[in-house]
Design a protein around this motif. Sequence first.
Motif, short mmCIF file in Angstrom:
data_model
loop_
_atom_site.label_atom_id
_atom_site.label_comp_id
_atom_site.label_asym_id
_atom_site.label_seq_id
_atom_site.Cartn_x
_atom_site.Cartn_y
_atom_site.Cartn_z
N ASN B 10 -2.25 0.34 -6.39
CA ASN B 10 -2.52 -1.10 -6.49
C ASN B 10 -3.73 -1.40 -7.36
OD1 ASN B 10 -0.36 -1.72 -4.81
ND2 ASN B 10 -1.60 -1.67 -2.95
N LEU B 11 -4.76 -0.57 -7.21
CA LEU B 11 -5.98 -0.75 -8.01
C LEU B 11 -5.65 -0.68 -9.49
CD1 LEU B 11 -8.96 -0.72 -8.75
CD2 LEU B 11 -9.15 1.58 -7.84
N ARG B 12 -4.94 0.36 -9.88
CA ARG B 12 -4.61 0.55 -11.29
C ARG B 12 -3.67 -0.57 -11.78
NH1 ARG B 12 -4.37 5.39 -14.76
NH2 ARG B 12 -5.07 6.58 -12.96
N ALA B 13 -2.66 -0.88 -10.96
CA ALA B 13 -1.67 -1.89 -11.37
C ALA B 13 -2.33 -3.27 -11.53
CB ALA B 13 -0.55 -1.95 -10.35
N LEU B 14 -3.16 -3.66 -10.55
CA LEU B 14 -3.81 -4.97 -10.62
C LEU B 14 -4.84 -5.01 -11.75
CD1 LEU B 14 -4.16 -5.60 -6.78
CD2 LEU B 14 -2.89 -7.06 -8.36
N ARG B 15 -5.54 -3.90 -11.94
CA ARG B 15 -6.52 -3.84 -13.03
C ARG B 15 -5.82 -4.06 -14.37
NH1 ARG B 15 -7.96 0.01 -16.32
NH2 ARG B 15 -7.11 1.78 -15.17
N LYS B 16 -4.68 -3.40 -14.56
CA LYS B 16 -3.95 -3.53 -15.83
C LYS B 16 -3.36 -4.93 -15.99
CE LYS B 16 -3.17 1.36 -16.59
NZ LYS B 16 -3.62 1.71 -17.96
N THR B 17 -2.87 -5.49 -14.86
CA THR B 17 -2.33 -6.86 -14.89
C THR B 17 -3.40 -7.85 -15.36
OG1 THR B 17 -0.81 -6.36 -13.10
CG2 THR B 17 -1.29 -8.69 -13.47
N ALA B 63 -6.72 -7.36 1.12
CA ALA B 63 -5.44 -6.91 1.69
C ALA B 63 -4.43 -6.54 0.60
CB ALA B 63 -4.86 -7.98 2.61
N ASP B 64 -4.50 -7.23 -0.55
CA ASP B 64 -3.56 -6.96 -1.64
C ASP B 64 -3.67 -5.52 -2.15
OD1 ASP B 64 -2.70 -9.58 -1.56
OD2 ASP B 64 -4.14 -10.24 -3.07
N LEU B 65 -4.87 -4.93 -2.00
CA LEU B 65 -5.09 -3.57 -2.50
C LEU B 65 -4.53 -2.50 -1.55
CD1 LEU B 65 -8.64 -4.16 -3.93
CD2 LEU B 65 -6.71 -3.30 -5.25
N LEU B 66 -4.24 -2.88 -0.31
CA LEU B 66 -3.72 -1.90 0.66
C LEU B 66 -2.26 -2.14 1.01
CD1 LEU B 66 -6.64 -1.30 3.19
CD2 LEU B 66 -6.15 -0.16 1.05
N ARG B 67 -1.64 -3.09 0.33
CA ARG B 67 -0.24 -3.42 0.63
C ARG B 67 0.68 -2.35 0.05
NH1 ARG B 67 -0.47 -8.93 -0.49
NH2 ARG B 67 -1.18 -9.17 1.65
N CYS B 68 1.59 -1.86 0.85
CA CYS B 68 2.48 -0.78 0.42
C CYS B 68 3.46 -1.27 -0.64
CB CYS B 68 3.23 -0.21 1.61
SG CYS B 68 4.25 1.19 1.16
N PRO B 69 3.43 -0.71 -1.86
CA PRO B 69 4.33 -1.17 -2.93
C PRO B 69 5.81 -0.90 -2.60
CG PRO B 69 2.66 0.36 -3.78
CD PRO B 69 2.59 0.40 -2.28
N GLU B 70 6.09 0.14 -1.84
CA GLU B 70 7.47 0.44 -1.44
C GLU B 70 8.05 -0.70 -0.61
OE1 GLU B 70 7.32 4.19 0.53
OE2 GLU B 70 7.02 5.28 -1.34
N ALA B 71 7.23 -1.21 0.32
CA ALA B 71 7.66 -2.31 1.18
C ALA B 71 7.99 -3.54 0.33
CB ALA B 71 6.58 -2.65 2.19
N GLU B 72 7.15 -3.77 -0.71
CA GLU B 72 7.39 -4.91 -1.61
C GLU B 72 8.72 -4.71 -2.35
OE1 GLU B 72 5.39 -7.73 -2.18
OE2 GLU B 72 4.48 -6.97 -0.36
N ALA B 73 8.94 -3.49 -2.80
CA ALA B 73 10.11 -3.19 -3.64
C ALA B 73 11.43 -3.36 -2.88
CB ALA B 73 10.01 -1.78 -4.19
N THR B 74 11.40 -3.15 -1.57
CA THR B 74 12.64 -3.21 -0.79
C THR B 74 12.92 -4.60 -0.25
OG1 THR B 74 11.43 -2.52 1.20
CG2 THR B 74 12.50 -0.78 -0.08
N LYS B 75 12.01 -5.56 -0.54
CA LYS B 75 12.22 -6.93 -0.06
C LYS B 75 13.41 -7.59 -0.74
CE LYS B 75 7.82 -8.43 1.78
NZ LYS B 75 6.52 -8.96 1.42
#
Lengths: 75, 75
Positions: B10-17, B63-75
């Motif tokens: 999340n850190l890397r992804a948000l930093r790049k975003t 909280a956005d930095l600890l949110r599981c990306p897998e959980a987001e992807a399966t929504k």
Amino acid sequence: MEIREIFAHNLRALRKTKGLSQEELAHEAGLDRTYISSLERQIYGASIDVVDRIAKGLAVEAADLLRCPEAEATK
Amino acid sequence: MEIREIFAHNLRALRKTKGLSQEELAHEAGLDRTYISSLERQIYGASIDVVDRIAKGLAVEAADLLRCPEAEATK
């Protein structure tokens, strides 16, 4: 709200929602009861490893413990 | 996913975003660039105080930095 205050608030609220004592949660998370107590009193800044262990002990996502309650309330 | 992996992702992804280099984020968060780099390589378990400083540097919720990306992807 400061991050330690947010974490302490969510930790206590979720622990009570689950009907767990500090001792029961400590056992679930493999931590000491006095450490759970310290976190609820904002004595330490927990590491994310500890946040994760507590989240697993509470059967919630780690992110749930750092979510700002004020933001929730204003939704 | 382990919590350090989730945080690093999340850190890397948000930093790049946000279009920030490690150095720029380090400056925003008042941390060392090498420390940001270490967190992205999962060397340390950051404290919630550090998570909060990075979140502020990225203009997101902690909280956005600890949110599981897998959980987001399966929504």
